[in-house]
Scaffold this motif. Structure first.
Motif, mmCIF file in Angstrom:
data_model
loop_
_atom_site.group_PDB
_atom_site.id
_atom_site.type_symbol
_atom_site.label_atom_id
_atom_site.label_comp_id
_atom_site.label_asym_id
_atom_site.label_seq_id
_atom_site.Cartn_x
_atom_site.Cartn_y
_atom_site.Cartn_z
ATOM 1 N N VAL A 17 0.824 -1.203 0.000
ATOM 2 C CA VAL A 17 0.000 0.000 0.000
ATOM 3 C C VAL A 17 0.864 1.261 0.000
ATOM 4 O O VAL A 17 0.626 2.204 -0.761
ATOM 5 C CB VAL A 17 -0.961 -0.011 1.209
ATOM 6 C CG1 VAL A 17 -1.622 1.351 1.392
ATOM 7 C CG2 VAL A 17 -2.012 -1.094 1.043
ATOM 8 N N ASN A 18 1.886 1.267 0.848
ATOM 9 C CA ASN A 18 2.744 2.453 0.918
ATOM 10 C C ASN A 18 3.539 2.649 -0.370
ATOM 11 O O ASN A 18 3.746 3.792 -0.808
ATOM 12 C CB ASN A 18 3.675 2.359 2.128
ATOM 13 C CG ASN A 18 2.993 2.773 3.407
ATOM 14 O OD1 ASN A 18 2.797 3.960 3.675
ATOM 15 N ND2 ASN A 18 2.587 1.791 4.212
ATOM 16 N N LEU A 19 3.969 1.563 -0.977
ATOM 17 C CA LEU A 19 4.705 1.688 -2.238
ATOM 18 C C LEU A 19 3.809 2.289 -3.320
ATOM 19 O O LEU A 19 4.246 3.148 -4.098
ATOM 20 C CB LEU A 19 5.230 0.315 -2.667
ATOM 21 C CG LEU A 19 6.107 0.282 -3.924
ATOM 22 C CD1 LEU A 19 7.295 1.230 -3.797
ATOM 23 C CD2 LEU A 19 6.584 -1.135 -4.197
ATOM 24 N N LYS A 20 2.545 1.864 -3.362
ATOM 25 C CA LYS A 20 1.621 2.410 -4.353
ATOM 26 C C LYS A 20 1.312 3.885 -4.076
ATOM 27 O O LYS A 20 1.129 4.668 -5.016
ATOM 28 C CB LYS A 20 0.330 1.601 -4.379
ATOM 29 C CG LYS A 20 0.463 0.241 -5.038
ATOM 30 C CD LYS A 20 0.740 0.336 -6.530
ATOM 31 C CE LYS A 20 -0.445 0.856 -7.303
ATOM 32 N NZ LYS A 20 -0.226 0.842 -8.773
ATOM 33 N N GLU A 21 1.264 4.250 -2.798
ATOM 34 C CA GLU A 21 1.012 5.650 -2.473
ATOM 35 C C GLU A 21 2.211 6.517 -2.830
ATOM 36 O O GLU A 21 2.057 7.683 -3.202
ATOM 37 C CB GLU A 21 0.650 5.793 -0.996
ATOM 38 C CG GLU A 21 -0.718 5.201 -0.672
ATOM 39 C CD GLU A 21 -1.149 5.403 0.755
ATOM 40 O OE1 GLU A 21 -2.357 5.287 1.007
ATOM 41 O OE2 GLU A 21 -0.283 5.675 1.617
ATOM 42 N N CYS A 116 -9.225 -2.590 6.011
ATOM 43 C CA CYS A 116 -8.482 -1.418 5.537
ATOM 44 C C CYS A 116 -7.485 -1.815 4.458
ATOM 45 O O CYS A 116 -7.433 -1.207 3.377
ATOM 46 C CB CYS A 116 -7.768 -0.752 6.717
ATOM 47 S SG CYS A 116 -6.610 0.561 6.253
ATOM 48 N N PHE A 117 -6.687 -2.848 4.734
ATOM 49 C CA PHE A 117 -5.681 -3.286 3.766
ATOM 50 C C PHE A 117 -6.319 -3.776 2.464
ATOM 51 O O PHE A 117 -5.866 -3.432 1.365
ATOM 52 C CB PHE A 117 -4.825 -4.404 4.366
ATOM 53 C CG PHE A 117 -3.814 -3.936 5.375
ATOM 54 C CD1 PHE A 117 -3.290 -2.665 5.317
ATOM 55 C CD2 PHE A 117 -3.378 -4.780 6.385
ATOM 56 C CE1 PHE A 117 -2.346 -2.230 6.240
ATOM 57 C CE2 PHE A 117 -2.431 -4.368 7.319
ATOM 58 C CZ PHE A 117 -1.920 -3.085 7.244
ATOM 59 N N LEU A 118 -7.365 -4.585 2.583
ATOM 60 C CA LEU A 118 -7.990 -5.147 1.382
ATOM 61 C C LEU A 118 -8.667 -4.058 0.551
ATOM 62 O O LEU A 118 -8.629 -4.085 -0.685
ATOM 63 C CB LEU A 118 -8.989 -6.235 1.774
ATOM 64 C CG LEU A 118 -8.379 -7.486 2.407
ATOM 65 C CD1 LEU A 118 -9.471 -8.487 2.778
ATOM 66 C CD2 LEU A 118 -7.356 -8.138 1.480
ATOM 67 N N SER A 119 -9.272 -3.091 1.229
ATOM 68 C CA SER A 119 -9.905 -1.983 0.516
ATOM 69 C C SER A 119 -8.865 -1.160 -0.235
ATOM 70 O O SER A 119 -9.067 -0.789 -1.411
ATOM 71 C CB SER A 119 -10.666 -1.098 1.509
ATOM 72 O OG SER A 119 -11.184 0.045 0.862
ATOM 73 N N LEU A 120 -7.748 -0.881 0.415
ATOM 74 C CA LEU A 120 -6.686 -0.115 -0.231
ATOM 75 C C LEU A 120 -6.051 -0.901 -1.378
ATOM 76 O O LEU A 120 -5.679 -0.322 -2.409
ATOM 77 C CB LEU A 120 -5.629 0.286 0.789
ATOM 78 C CG LEU A 120 -6.069 1.335 1.822
ATOM 79 C CD1 LEU A 120 -5.045 1.453 2.938
ATOM 80 C CD2 LEU A 120 -6.277 2.693 1.142
ATOM 81 N N ALA A 121 -5.937 -2.218 -1.186
ATOM 82 C CA ALA A 121 -5.378 -3.049 -2.262
ATOM 83 C C ALA A 121 -6.266 -2.987 -3.499
ATOM 84 O O ALA A 121 -5.769 -2.921 -4.641
ATOM 85 C CB ALA A 121 -5.228 -4.489 -1.779
ATOM 86 N N ARG A 122 -7.587 -3.011 -3.296
ATOM 87 C CA ARG A 122 -8.503 -2.896 -4.435
ATOM 88 C C ARG A 122 -8.399 -1.508 -5.077
ATOM 89 O O ARG A 122 -8.358 -1.380 -6.297
ATOM 90 C CB ARG A 122 -9.942 -3.173 -3.985
ATOM 91 C CG ARG A 122 -10.228 -4.631 -3.663
ATOM 92 C CD ARG A 122 -11.712 -4.867 -3.477
ATOM 93 N NE ARG A 122 -12.230 -4.158 -2.305
ATOM 94 C CZ ARG A 122 -12.273 -4.681 -1.083
ATOM 95 N NH1 ARG A 122 -11.817 -5.908 -0.871
ATOM 96 N NH2 ARG A 122 -12.760 -3.987 -0.075
ATOM 97 N N ARG A 123 -8.353 -0.478 -4.235
ATOM 98 C CA ARG A 123 -8.295 0.891 -4.760
ATOM 99 C C ARG A 123 -7.047 1.101 -5.606
ATOM 100 O O ARG A 123 -7.099 1.746 -6.664
ATOM 101 C CB ARG A 123 -8.303 1.893 -3.602
ATOM 102 C CG ARG A 123 -8.254 3.346 -4.073
ATOM 103 C CD ARG A 123 -7.966 4.291 -2.932
ATOM 104 N NE ARG A 123 -8.902 4.170 -1.836
ATOM 105 C CZ ARG A 123 -8.802 4.836 -0.686
ATOM 106 N NH1 ARG A 123 -7.773 5.666 -0.500
ATOM 107 N NH2 ARG A 123 -9.691 4.661 0.276
ATOM 108 N N TYR A 124 -5.901 0.541 -5.131
ATOM 109 C CA TYR A 124 -4.641 0.757 -5.835
ATOM 110 C C TYR A 124 -4.323 -0.339 -6.853
ATOM 111 O O TYR A 124 -3.233 -0.364 -7.417
ATOM 112 C CB TYR A 124 -3.494 0.860 -4.814
ATOM 113 C CG TYR A 124 -3.621 2.046 -3.888
ATOM 114 C CD1 TYR A 124 -4.054 3.284 -4.352
ATOM 115 C CD2 TYR A 124 -3.297 1.932 -2.533
ATOM 116 C CE1 TYR A 124 -4.166 4.370 -3.504
ATOM 117 C CE2 TYR A 124 -3.391 3.015 -1.671
ATOM 118 C CZ TYR A 124 -3.837 4.236 -2.163
ATOM 119 O OH TYR A 124 -3.943 5.308 -1.318
ATOM 120 N N ARG A 125 -5.297 -1.243 -7.047
ATOM 121 C CA ARG A 125 -5.143 -2.317 -8.024
ATOM 122 C C ARG A 125 -3.884 -3.151 -7.766
ATOM 123 O O ARG A 125 -3.113 -3.460 -8.681
ATOM 124 C CB ARG A 125 -5.145 -1.754 -9.446
ATOM 125 C CG ARG A 125 -6.458 -1.066 -9.792
ATOM 126 C CD ARG A 125 -6.471 -0.556 -11.216
ATOM 127 N NE ARG A 125 -7.749 0.101 -11.513
ATOM 128 C CZ ARG A 125 -8.053 0.667 -12.680
ATOM 129 N NH1 ARG A 125 -7.156 0.653 -13.660
ATOM 130 N NH2 ARG A 125 -9.225 1.232 -12.867
#
Length: 394
Positions: A17-21, A116-125
């Protein structure tokens, strides 16, 4: 650019998640050997997920990180517990700090972290591949960067592919476990909690204090778990057969003796069995009296002689048992050992052996005591790796 993350646990998702951000253009794939991701997060903290600690009572990181405290001190300059607290709240997970300084989701449910993690993973593909075991870097051809976040490997076989590349591996052994004690009179007190006890391995520097729980197999609670962490390698070498000393009130012998003498003076007519000046649970007090004084456990306080006092003080301050094995702490486990910190660059956690290969979380030879410290190590090391990869491309 593509990054592969080997391990679908806490460190793996936090890194992804942080890498994608930091780098939205980066393609990130998480590879998990099992069919489920974040399984350990789900059961942690009794299903509530003790995700970090306030560190308000920590004066020396070595007391909470028996292995890796020097590196953690350095990495905290990049991302520490305050940063983690702010990160989760910023991403929609309100947190609360308990009196014992442990930090949990306000929802008191580990799924707050997981969702939280799964939602962010979906958002950031972020692509998630389950049921996929990585056996070598050849399995990851086509990826520009690889981060290993596989967690602990209690038997060590999961580290062989890293060893084969030339990384030094510190033999992993279990940490954070409870003690089996074959004392039927003690285990008959199962469920009894002492709010503040000190436990020690006689003849060593290993000692820990905190709540202690008597179980049907022996002893548990934060004091025991911390001691198992401090002495993890020594206990393994002795095949979990070692002596254990318990100070039931975390008081010195002089203070205990003074309280005994004060009680004799103030309450001479009271019976020992019915009046405990030490604030211990009644069943435990009766057990300790019987252990210390045998048939004299029924006398009045004024009837104690010098030998009685010495025996009672010794039992309260230096009660001894034999550890005869270990038991896991619920469904949780931690290992000490893993990829040696000598095999990674301390500022980036990049391998010294294989360029563009990184490590984060428990796969490194870093582990903490109970209280949210292991999750904090996961967040910190994962964030450092994400920053390191992003920094190479900036």
């Amino acid at each position: 650019m593509k990054t592969a993350i080997v391990g679908g646990g806490a460190a793996g998702f936090f890194l992804a998640v942080n890498l994608k951000e930091m780098m939205p253009e980066m393609e990130v794939t998480i590879f998990e050997r099992s069919q489920r991701v974040l399984a350990k997060v789900e059961v942690s903290g009794g299903g509530r997920c003790n995700c970090t600690n306030s560190f308000a009572e920590v004066r020396d990181l070595q007391t909470v990180y028996p292995r890796g405290h020097r590196l953690m001190k350095r990495l905290f300059n990049v991302f520490d517990h305050q940063d983690a607290y702010a990160w989760f709240e910023r991403h929609g997970v309100p947190l609360v700090t308990q009196e014992d300084q442990c930090v949990f989701p306000q929802a008191q449910d580990s799924h707050a972290i997981i969702d939280c993690f799964l939602s962010l993973a979906r958002r950031y593909r972020i692509q998630i591949v389950t049921g996929h075991k990585i056996l070598s870097l050849e399995d990851l051809q086509g990826y520009d960067y690889v981060a290993v976040t596989t967690g602990g490997s209690p038997k060590g076989e999961g580290l062989k592919w890293l060893s084969d590349m030339g990384h030094e591996i510190v033999a992993p052994v279990p940490s954070l476990f409870t003690f089996q004690v074959a004392d039927k009179a003690l285990t008959a007190l199962m469920g009894t909690v002492v709010e503040d006890a000190t436990v020690m391995i006689p003849g060593s520097k290993f000692r820990a204090s905190g709540p202690l729980l008597i179980t049907h197999w022996g002893m548990s609670g934060p004091a025991i778990l911390k001691l198992s962490s401090y002495a993890a390698r020594q206990l393994a070498e002795r095949q979990y057969q070692m002596p254990l000393s318990v100070n039931w009130r975390t008081m010195g012998t002089a203070d205990v003796e003074a309280l005994v003498e004060e009680t004799v003076g103030r309450y001479p007519q009271k019976q020992l069995t019915t009046f405990c000046p030490f604030g211990l649970p009644q069943r435990l007090w009766a057990y300790l009296l019987e252990k210390a004084l045998a048939d004299r456990a029924q006398v009045k306080w004024k009837e104690l002689n010098r030998k009685d006092v010495n025996r009672l003080v010794n039992t309260l301050c230096n009660d001894t048992y034999a550890i005869e094995g270990r038991a896991v702490f619920k469904d949780e486990f931690v290992t000490c050992g893993g990829v040696s910190l000598q095999s990674v660059h301390p500022s980036t956690l990049e391998s010294k052996v294989v360029p563009r290969l990184y490590f984060a979380g428990e796969v490194l030879d870093i582990d903490g005591v109970t209280g949210g410290f292991n999750f904090q190590a996961a967040w910190t090391t994962a964030y450092v790796v994400a920053s390191s990869i992003a920094g190479k491309l900036s």
